[in-house]
Design an enzyme around this catalytic site. Sequence first.
Site, PDB file in Angstrom:
ATOM      1  N   ASP A 161      34.469 -35.326   4.618  1.00  0.00           N
ATOM      2  CA  ASP A 161      35.805 -35.835   4.288  1.00  0.00           C
ATOM      3  C   ASP A 161      35.883 -35.334   2.938  1.00  0.00           C
ATOM      4  OD1 ASP A 161      38.408 -36.794   4.126  1.00  0.00           O
ATOM      5  OD2 ASP A 161      37.603 -38.474   5.440  1.00  0.00           O
ATOM      6  N   GLN A 173      20.076 -28.657  22.852  1.00  0.00           N
ATOM      7  CA  GLN A 173      19.271 -27.281  23.069  1.00  0.00           C
ATOM      8  C   GLN A 173      18.111 -27.593  22.415  1.00  0.00           C
ATOM      9  OE1 GLN A 173      22.167 -23.662  23.852  1.00  0.00           O
ATOM     10  NE2 GLN A 173      22.575 -24.772  21.725  1.00  0.00           N
ATOM     11  N   LYS A 211      26.167 -37.230   7.981  1.00  0.00           N
ATOM     12  CA  LYS A 211      27.094 -36.055   8.137  1.00  0.00           C
ATOM     13  C   LYS A 211      28.418 -36.252   7.615  1.00  0.00           C
ATOM     14  CE  LYS A 211      24.737 -34.485  12.392  1.00  0.00           C
ATOM     15  NZ  LYS A 211      23.985 -35.700  12.617  1.00  0.00           N
TER      16      LYS A 211
HETATM   17  P1  5BU Z   1      16.547 -35.574  19.916  1.00  0.00           P
HETATM   18  O1  5BU Z   1      16.308 -36.852  20.387  1.00  0.00           O
HETATM   19  O2  5BU Z   1      15.161 -34.903  19.291  1.00  0.00           O
HETATM   20  O3  5BU Z   1      17.345 -34.451  20.544  1.00  0.00           O
HETATM   21  O4  5BU Z   1      17.231 -35.959  18.497  1.00  0.00           O
HETATM   22  C1  5BU Z   1      17.650 -35.064  17.399  1.00  0.00           C
HETATM   23  C2  5BU Z   1      18.493 -35.672  16.242  1.00  0.00           C
HETATM   24  O5  5BU Z   1      18.952 -34.744  15.348  1.00  0.00           O
HETATM   25  C3  5BU Z   1      19.727 -36.710  16.522  1.00  0.00           C
HETATM   26  O6  5BU Z   1      19.534 -37.545  15.513  1.00  0.00           O
HETATM   27  C4  5BU Z   1      20.914 -35.665  16.207  1.00  0.00           C
HETATM   28  O7  5BU Z   1      21.812 -36.442  15.957  1.00  0.00           O
HETATM   29  C5  5BU Z   1      20.230 -34.898  15.057  1.00  0.00           C
HETATM   30  N1  5BU Z   1      20.827 -33.552  14.966  1.00  0.00           N
HETATM   31  C6  5BU Z   1      21.106 -32.706  16.046  1.00  0.00           C
HETATM   32  O8  5BU Z   1      20.404 -32.722  17.144  1.00  0.00           O
HETATM   33  N2  5BU Z   1      21.457 -31.454  16.059  1.00  0.00           N
HETATM   34  C7  5BU Z   1      22.164 -31.010  15.123  1.00  0.00           C
HETATM   35  O9  5BU Z   1      22.798 -30.174  14.926  1.00  0.00           O
HETATM   36  C8  5BU Z   1      22.433 -32.015  13.961  1.00  0.00           C
HETATM   37  C9  5BU Z   1      21.786 -33.209  14.051  1.00  0.00           C
HETATM   38 BR1  5BU Z   1      23.278 -31.592  12.485  1.00  0.00          BR
END
Ligand code: 5BU
Length: 483
Positions: free
Chosen positions: A314, A428, A311
């Site tokens: 800069d 979410q 992500k």
């Molecule tokens: P989860 O454990 O399934 O909730 O992980 C979701 C991953 O996707 C996690 O590594 C977040 O940093 C990444 N992510 C996210 O959840 N939502 C976003 O909007 C973005 C990245 Br951009």
Amino acid sequence: MENVDNLVLKLFEIEALKFGSFTLKSGIQSPVYFDLRVIVSYPSLMNEVADFLWQAAEKPNAKFVLLCGVPYTALPLATIMSANHNVPMLIRRKEAKDYGTKKMIEGKFKPGDTCLIVEDVVTSGSSVMETADSLSKVGIVVTDAVVLLDREQGGKQRLEHKGINLYSVCGMSGICKILEKHGKLDSPTVKQVDDFLAKNIFKPDTSGVKLTEQVSKKSKKSLRYHERAEIVAHPLSKQLLKIMDSKQTNLAFSVDVTKCQQVLELVDKVGPHVCIVKTHVDIIEDFNDDFITALQKLADKHNFLIFEDRKFADIGNTVKHQYSSGVYKINQWAHITNAHSVPGDGVVQGLKDVGLPKNRGCLLIAEMSSTGNLATGEYTKATVKMAEEQADFVIGFICTSRLTDDPRFLHMTPGVQLSAGGDSLGQQYLTPNIVIGDRGSDIIIVGRGIYKADDPSNAAKLFKEAGYEAYLKQSVDFTITEQ
Ligand code: 5BU
């Protein structure tokens, strides 16, 4: 040397030019189909065609010191031209697999060399463009291309737009006139072809636009992975779509654990079910270069791409260093990374400077999964526009639903579990069926749903099946022919 009339009549005779009703790759019905593959069975005709191609390029004084045929049909034609006129040839690999480790261009050249592209049929011009892109990535200059048959559907104009002159031996309307004159075609068929041409022109600029219009007119569904793999220009998107097709998966595993060994063990278990493994290397406590080597080995073993979820956000000059230096040197090992669009397109430009030479791709974060995030509305729209303007490096989006019907862009959605909900910090969750089926995204990104499960391998299998089933329902398999 025989004249063009004779050539067209011969091609008609061997059924390289067919008239009737054909479903093209795009799903469009066409009254004419050119299948030049058959000419390999007629060596003297191949020689003639190669001569015609040479003359078509030589007359307007095309500038080149090398030749390159677009695989596959034009390869033997370029070979004959090369041998007869003593102009060295290059071969562009068609297969995207192993891209990054293997050379894409075979043959000797030096940066700045000029190369003529040779093609059998041009429709939208995208195959020529793809070949030109691969050549220009290694410093070869492409200003001219020659084609046997121009379907006159805007390919010439689209190529001109990209700075490539297209010379053709004959065009669709000329072919019809010749065949009509010699009693091979009746006037209603010629009229049908004229009508078809009037309605099916590819517009300059955005590749795939015409195709998408056709697809979305038929249904709101998207194309199958293997069809998209043929359209997309970025080798990484191609590779990814081919992996998704062959492994039957749209699952990306987000391996957000904090020890190298944990990461590697999980990835080895889950690898068979995924097309991408997504990392956050800055959360790994014992990060080291051997870890990267081991991860790359697993990527080869299980055939997935590595996505570092860095992500970047800069100015261009800073992200360029963040991407290529320091402890992580992300551009050296991550096939894909991502960036916020908030700094403006300098962020993409900076990443591109050090990413494109290594054939990396970037996703723009157009939307987020967390509650209250600000990536909505005009911000999302502007992000899509930025991607369109930098489509040589931006391969898609992080988003929560499909943002554009342009099949070049891959939509990847985090915040996925097998049932909807959330966590205590604003994440979410939606289900694979909602994300892929209802919202038209391409890839589900799953973290805790897999690595927190008792059996991560089985959990990944369930996500994979749910995601793939949703994809099969929301995509259309058009009958494939070559054009
Ligand atoms: P989860 O454990 O399934 O909730 O992980 C979701 C991953 O996707 C996690 O590594 C977040 O940093 C990444 N992510 C996210 O959840 N939502 C976003 O909007 C973005 C990245 Br951009």
